[in-house]
Design a protein around this motif. Structure first.
Motif: not given
Length: 404
Positions: A180-184, A200-218
Motif C-alpha cells: 500500500i502507498d499513496d497511489d493506492t 475466515p479473516a483474523v479480526p486484527e487483520f481486518l482492523q489493520g486494513l481499516r487503519d492502513l486505508c485510513d492512513a493512505f486515504d484509500a
C-alpha cells in the motif's frame, strides 16, 4: 417444450464452460430437491450459497408472485417502488447511506472497483488508481474482477489484464504494508475467503486494513457476496468483526435464488458516481427487488440469525464425528453456514471425489478448491435434514476411504 430435455442436451447445445453433475433437478422444496427420475436429494450446496431460504420458500414465492402481477421491468429511465424499498431497508440495516442495485455479485464488485477508482481520481488525481487484493481471493468473472481476484487461472488466456493491481497474502498484514502507498485507491477483501478455501479473516487483520486505508486515504471494500445476507450469523459479516468498510458488495443469498446484487457505500464515496458514470440494464428490476426485500426482512431477525449459529454447531459436530470415524479431514472451519472441511494429507486434493459419491447417496455438496469440501445450505435448513444429510455424507466418505 415438445420433448423433455436431458443431461445429454447440455453437451449438445450448451457452451462447454461447465461440467454439471448427471442428475437434473426439476423441483425443490425447502432443503430437498427431486430430479427427473423422482430421486430425492438433501441440499447442502444451496446453489453455491445463493438459496438462503432454501427452495421455493413461501415468503419469497409470495413476493415474486405478487410483483409479477404488477410490474416486471422499467429500465433506469424510471425508478420503482420495490427498488426504493430495498435500498431503504439495506441503508437502515447497515453502515451505508447509498445503494446501487445490479444483477449479480460480479456486477456489484465491478461497480465497487470502478467507484473506488473514480472517487480517487476525483479527489486525488489519475495517479491514485492502485488496487490491493489478496492471493486466492475471488471477486467474480468479469475481466476486471478476475484480474483483482487472486487466482490467475481465471484470467489466463484472455489477454493482458488491467494494470495497477497487486496481491498480498490473506491474514498477513505485513504483506499489505509492503504494497500500500499513496497511489493506492482501494483494498478489496473478503471477510471470509470463499472460493479460496473457506478461510475466515483474523479480526486484527481486518482492523489493520481499516487503519492502513485510513492512513493512505484509500477505500476499504468488503466483498460480502458470499458472506452476506445472514450467511455468517449476522446480516453482514463486517458487523461481527466490528470493522466498517467504505464499500460493501452483496448478492447470492440477498435474492434467495433470484438474480440480484447490491453495492452499499457512504455519501462521501457515492458522490463519485455522478449521472451517467455507471449503469446496469436490469439493476433495480422490480421483480428482483421485491424478492430481495422479502429475503432481507425475513433473514434479518433474531430467530433466523441465531438459528444460523446453532446450525453451524450442528454441522461442525457431525463433521467432527465423521472425521473421528474416517480421518479424512485436516481442519473444519468457517462461520455460520459457510463451512469448509479441508482434506487430510492422505486425501490431498480429493475433495472433488466426494461430490459424485455424495450425489449417489442423495446429497448435494460443494468444493472450495480441490482440497476443501464446502457446505452452504439454507439458513433455515431443518435439523432433521442436517442429520439425514450428514448420514448420507458419512456413507459417501466411507466409500471414498474404501476406494470405491
Amino acid at each position: 417444450m415438445s420433448q423433455t430435455p436431458t443431461r445429454a442436451d447440455f453437451d449438445h447445445y450448451m457452451v462447454p464452460n461447465y461440467a454439471p453433475q448427471q442428475a437434473v433437478p426439476v423441483r425443490g422444496e425447502g432443503s430437498r430437491l427431486w430430479d427427473q427420475e423422482g430421486r430425492e436429494y438433501i441440499d447442502f450446496a444451496g446453489g453455491i450459497a445463493v438459496n438462503g431460504l432454501g427452495h421455493c420458500h413461501p415468503v419469497l414465492v409470495e413476493a415474486l408472485t405478487a410483483q409479477a402481477n404488477r410490474l416486471w421491468h422499467l429500465s433506469n429511465v424510471y425508478t420503482n417502488e420495490p427498488a426504493l424499498a430495498l435500498a431503504r431497508s439495506l441503508v437502515e440495516r447497515t453502515f451505508a447511506d447509498k445503494v446501487y442495485l445490479c444483477s449479480s455479485g460480479g456486477e456489484a464488485n465491478e461497480a465497487a472497483l470502478k467507484l473506488a477508482r473514480r472517487w480517487a481520481h476525483d479527489h486525488h488525481g489519475e495517479h491514485k488508481h492502485r488496487i490491493v487484493s489478496f492471493s486466492q481471493s475471488f471477486h467474480g468473472r468479469t475481466f476486471f474482477t478476475v484480474s483483482v481476484g487472486g487466482q490467475p487461472k481465471y484470467a489466463q488466456g484472455f489477454g493482458p489484464v488491467p494494470g495497477g493491481i497487486v496481491h498480498g497474502e490473506y491474514n498477513d498484514l505485513d504483506s499489505v504494508r509492503n504494497l500500500i502507498d499513496d497511489d493506492t485507491c482501494a483494498v478489496m477483501v473478503e471477510p471470509m475467503q470463499g472460493e479460496g478455501g473457506i478461510i475466515p479473516a483474523v479480526p486484527e487483520f481486518l482492523q489493520g486494513l481499516r487503519d492502513l486505508c485510513d492512513a493512505f486515504d484509500a477505500l476499504l471494500i468488503f466483498d460480502e457476496v458470499q458472506t452476506g445476507a445472514g450467511r455468517t450469523g449476522s446480516l453482514y459479516a463486517y458487523q461481527q468483526y466490528g470493522v466498517t468498510p467504505d464499500i460493501l458488495t452483496s448478492a447470492k443469498s440477498l435474492g434467495g435464488g433470484f438474480p440480484v446484487g447490491a453495492m452499499l457505500t457512504t455519501d462521501r464515496v457515492a458522490k463519485a458516481f455522478a449521472i451517467g458514470t455507471h449503469g446496469s440494464t436490469y439493476g433495480g428490476n422490480p421483480l428482483a427487488s421485491a424478492v430481495a426485500l422479502a429475503a432481507v426482512e425475513f433473514i434479518d431477525t433474531p430467530e433466523v440469525l441465531e438459528g444460523v449459529k446453532h446450525r453451524h454447531d450442528l454441522f461442525r459436530e457431525h463433521l467432527e464425528a465423521i472425521n473421528r470415524q474416517h480421518g479424512v479431514f485436516r481442519e473444519i472451519r468457517g462461520m455460520g453456514l459457510l463451512i469448509g472441511a479441508e482434506m487430510a494429507p492422505a486425501y490431498e486434493g480429493r475433495a472433488r471425489d466426494i461430490l459424485p459419491l455424495a450425489l449417489e447417496e442423495g446429497l448435494m455438496a460443494l468444493i472450495a478448491g480441490p482440497n476443501v469440501l464446502r457446505m452452504a445450505p439454507s439458513l433455515v435448513i431443518p435439523e432433521a435434514d442436517i442429520a439425514e444429510g450428514m448420514a448420507r455424507l458419512e456413507r459417501a466418505v466411507a466409500r471414498l476411504v474404501a476406494g470405491q
